[in-house]
Design an enzyme around this catalytic site. Structure first.
Site, PDB file in Angstrom:
ATOM      1  N   ASP A   2       0.813  -1.211   0.000  1.00  0.00           N
ATOM      2  CA  ASP A   2       0.000   0.000   0.000  1.00  0.00           C
ATOM      3  C   ASP A   2       0.847   1.262   0.000  1.00  0.00           C
ATOM      4  O   ASP A   2       2.072   1.208   0.183  1.00  0.00           O
ATOM      5  CB  ASP A   2      -0.953  -0.007   1.212  1.00  0.00           C
ATOM      6  CG  ASP A   2      -0.259  -0.400   2.520  1.00  0.00           C
ATOM      7  OD1 ASP A   2       0.986  -0.444   2.542  1.00  0.00           O
ATOM      8  OD2 ASP A   2      -0.955  -0.665   3.506  1.00  0.00           O
ATOM      9  N   HIS A  57      -6.992  -4.510  10.591  1.00  0.00           N
ATOM     10  CA  HIS A  57      -6.771  -4.318   9.153  1.00  0.00           C
ATOM     11  C   HIS A  57      -5.482  -4.995   8.690  1.00  0.00           C
ATOM     12  O   HIS A  57      -4.548  -5.197   9.462  1.00  0.00           O
ATOM     13  CB  HIS A  57      -6.828  -2.835   8.749  1.00  0.00           C
ATOM     14  CG  HIS A  57      -5.685  -1.979   9.159  1.00  0.00           C
ATOM     15  ND1 HIS A  57      -5.819  -0.892  10.000  1.00  0.00           N
ATOM     16  CD2 HIS A  57      -4.372  -2.013   8.833  1.00  0.00           C
ATOM     17  CE1 HIS A  57      -4.654  -0.301  10.166  1.00  0.00           C
ATOM     18  NE2 HIS A  57      -3.757  -0.966   9.469  1.00  0.00           N
ATOM     19  N   GLU A  70      -9.583  -1.808   5.775  1.00  0.00           N
ATOM     20  CA  GLU A  70     -10.171  -1.504   7.084  1.00  0.00           C
ATOM     21  C   GLU A  70     -11.409  -2.363   7.320  1.00  0.00           C
ATOM     22  O   GLU A  70     -11.999  -2.889   6.368  1.00  0.00           O
ATOM     23  CB  GLU A  70     -10.571  -0.022   7.122  1.00  0.00           C
ATOM     24  CG  GLU A  70      -9.398   0.948   7.003  1.00  0.00           C
ATOM     25  CD  GLU A  70      -8.634   1.133   8.309  1.00  0.00           C
ATOM     26  OE1 GLU A  70      -8.641   0.216   9.162  1.00  0.00           O
ATOM     27  OE2 GLU A  70      -8.022   2.201   8.476  1.00  0.00           O
ATOM     28  N   ASP A 113      -7.030  -2.355  14.484  1.00  0.00           N
ATOM     29  CA  ASP A 113      -8.456  -2.671  14.311  1.00  0.00           C
ATOM     30  C   ASP A 113      -8.635  -3.936  13.456  1.00  0.00           C
ATOM     31  O   ASP A 113      -9.730  -4.212  12.984  1.00  0.00           O
ATOM     32  CB  ASP A 113      -9.180  -1.486  13.666  1.00  0.00           C
ATOM     33  CG  ASP A 113      -8.558  -1.077  12.340  1.00  0.00           C
ATOM     34  OD1 ASP A 113      -7.607  -1.763  11.885  1.00  0.00           O
ATOM     35  OD2 ASP A 113      -9.007  -0.091  11.739  1.00  0.00           O
TER      36      ASP A 113
HETATM   37  C1  GLP Z   1      -0.443   0.443   8.680  1.00  0.00           C
HETATM   38  C2  GLP Z   1      -0.147  -0.313   7.379  1.00  0.00           C
HETATM   39  C3  GLP Z   1      -0.262  -1.809   7.548  1.00  0.00           C
HETATM   40  C4  GLP Z   1       0.463  -2.228   8.817  1.00  0.00           C
HETATM   41  C5  GLP Z   1      -0.261  -1.664  10.000  1.00  0.00           C
HETATM   42  C6  GLP Z   1       0.369  -2.039  11.334  1.00  0.00           C
HETATM   43  O1  GLP Z   1      -1.664   1.069   8.693  1.00  0.00           O
HETATM   44  N1  GLP Z   1      -0.945   0.108   6.281  1.00  0.00           N
HETATM   45  O2  GLP Z   1       0.238  -2.463   6.407  1.00  0.00           O
HETATM   46  O3  GLP Z   1       0.517  -3.623   8.898  1.00  0.00           O
HETATM   47  O4  GLP Z   1      -0.342  -0.261   9.902  1.00  0.00           O
HETATM   48  O5  GLP Z   1       1.485  -1.254  11.558  1.00  0.00           O
HETATM   49  P1  GLP Z   1       2.500  -1.438  12.749  1.00  0.00           P
HETATM   50  O6  GLP Z   1       3.361  -2.586  12.382  1.00  0.00           O
HETATM   51  O7  GLP Z   1       3.258  -0.152  12.781  1.00  0.00           O
HETATM   52  O8  GLP Z   1       1.684  -1.670  13.959  1.00  0.00           O
END
Ligand code: GLP
Length: 241
Positions: free
Chosen positions: A67, A138, A143, A136
């Site tokens: 993404d 995702h 989402e 959440d």
């Molecule tokens: C972001 C990204 C995800 C990622 C998630 C968790 O929103 N788009 O791909 O897995 O957050 O991030 P973190 O590893 O910093 O908790």
């Protein structure tokens, strides 16, 4: 589904780096699906270390990222393109033309999504897709919602994700509200999936994705339908299992 319980974040990163490194060593022309966020940073460090030790060669590796924020380009420090450059691409011998990430600077949403979908089709299913877990539930920027989106789409970030991601920005208003992301269908096409989960604040949602209903309200729960998923979670994330 295989779940490895790591002692702590360092242990999780080492295990993840070993698995990704093994894929690269065994299949040096692989397509890898990559992720951003805090969780995979340690695994990327292990890969860089292995590269410096002469154990890995990235010259034929291709990568596709999950993404990108809409409106941010490679030179923006908060963009995922910048993140990948900083944590991995600039430190190994990967060829930039073999690294793919949605074009955040293309504000024509339809064109941006179609272009990335075409890239994914051309590269084919990744040998391994790395994933983090959002607070959440995702995955990528899919989402919680009413259905599992299939293809690349433009997603609206919800309030919880904006809160979680604001730590990377100067102020909350700077967090882009929209992003380009692989859909659940794109992610599920990966030949194998490696998910990393770290920290006590992920313990509840981690439990829910594993033991709650498979539902688009917890997007990561869909992974239970994938035939080859490995999860590495540290002790804090496993706290509610
Ligand atoms: C972001 C990204 C995800 C990622 C998630 C968790 O929103 N788009 O791909 O897995 O957050 O991030 P973190 O590893 O910093 O908790």
């Amino acid at each position: 589904m295989k779940i490895y319980r790591a002692d702590n974040y360092g242990d999780l990163s080492k295990k993840a780096g070993e698995i990704l490194g093994a894929v690269i060593a065994l299949y040096p022309d692989s397509v890898l699906g990559l992720a951003t966020g805090s969780t995979p940073v340690g695994a990327y460090e292990i890969l860089v270390q292995k590269y410096r030790e002469g154990l890995l060669d990235f010259s034929e590796i291709k990568t596709m990222n999950l993404d990108e924020y809409q409106g941010l380009g490679r030179e923006d420090e908060q963009s995922y393109a910048y993140f990948m450059e900083k944590h991995l691409f600039s430190k190994v011998n990967i060829r930039r033309e073999n690294t793919y990430i949605p074009d955040g600077t293309n504000l024509d949403e339809k064109a941006a999504c179609e272009a990335y979908e075409a890239v994914l089709k051309r590269l084919g299913a990744p040998r391994i897709q790395l994933l983090g877990l959002g607070h959440d539930g995702h995955i990528a920027f899919n989402e919680p919602g009413k259905s599992f989106p299939e293809g690349v789409h433009c997603a609206e970030l919800n309030a919880r994700t904006i809160q979680a991601n604001k730590r990377f920005f100067e102020k909350e208003e700077d967090v882009p509200r929209r992003s380009y992301t692989m859909g659940i269908g794109n992610i599920m096409r990966a030949k194998s999936i490696l998910m990393l989960v770290s920290g006590a604040e992920k313990a509840d949602i981690f439990r829910e994705m594993l033991y709650g209903p498979v539902t688009p309200r917890v997007p990561a729960s869909v992974l239970r339908f994938h035939p080859d998923v490995t999860i590495i979670a540290d002790a804090a994330a496993c706290g509610k299992l």
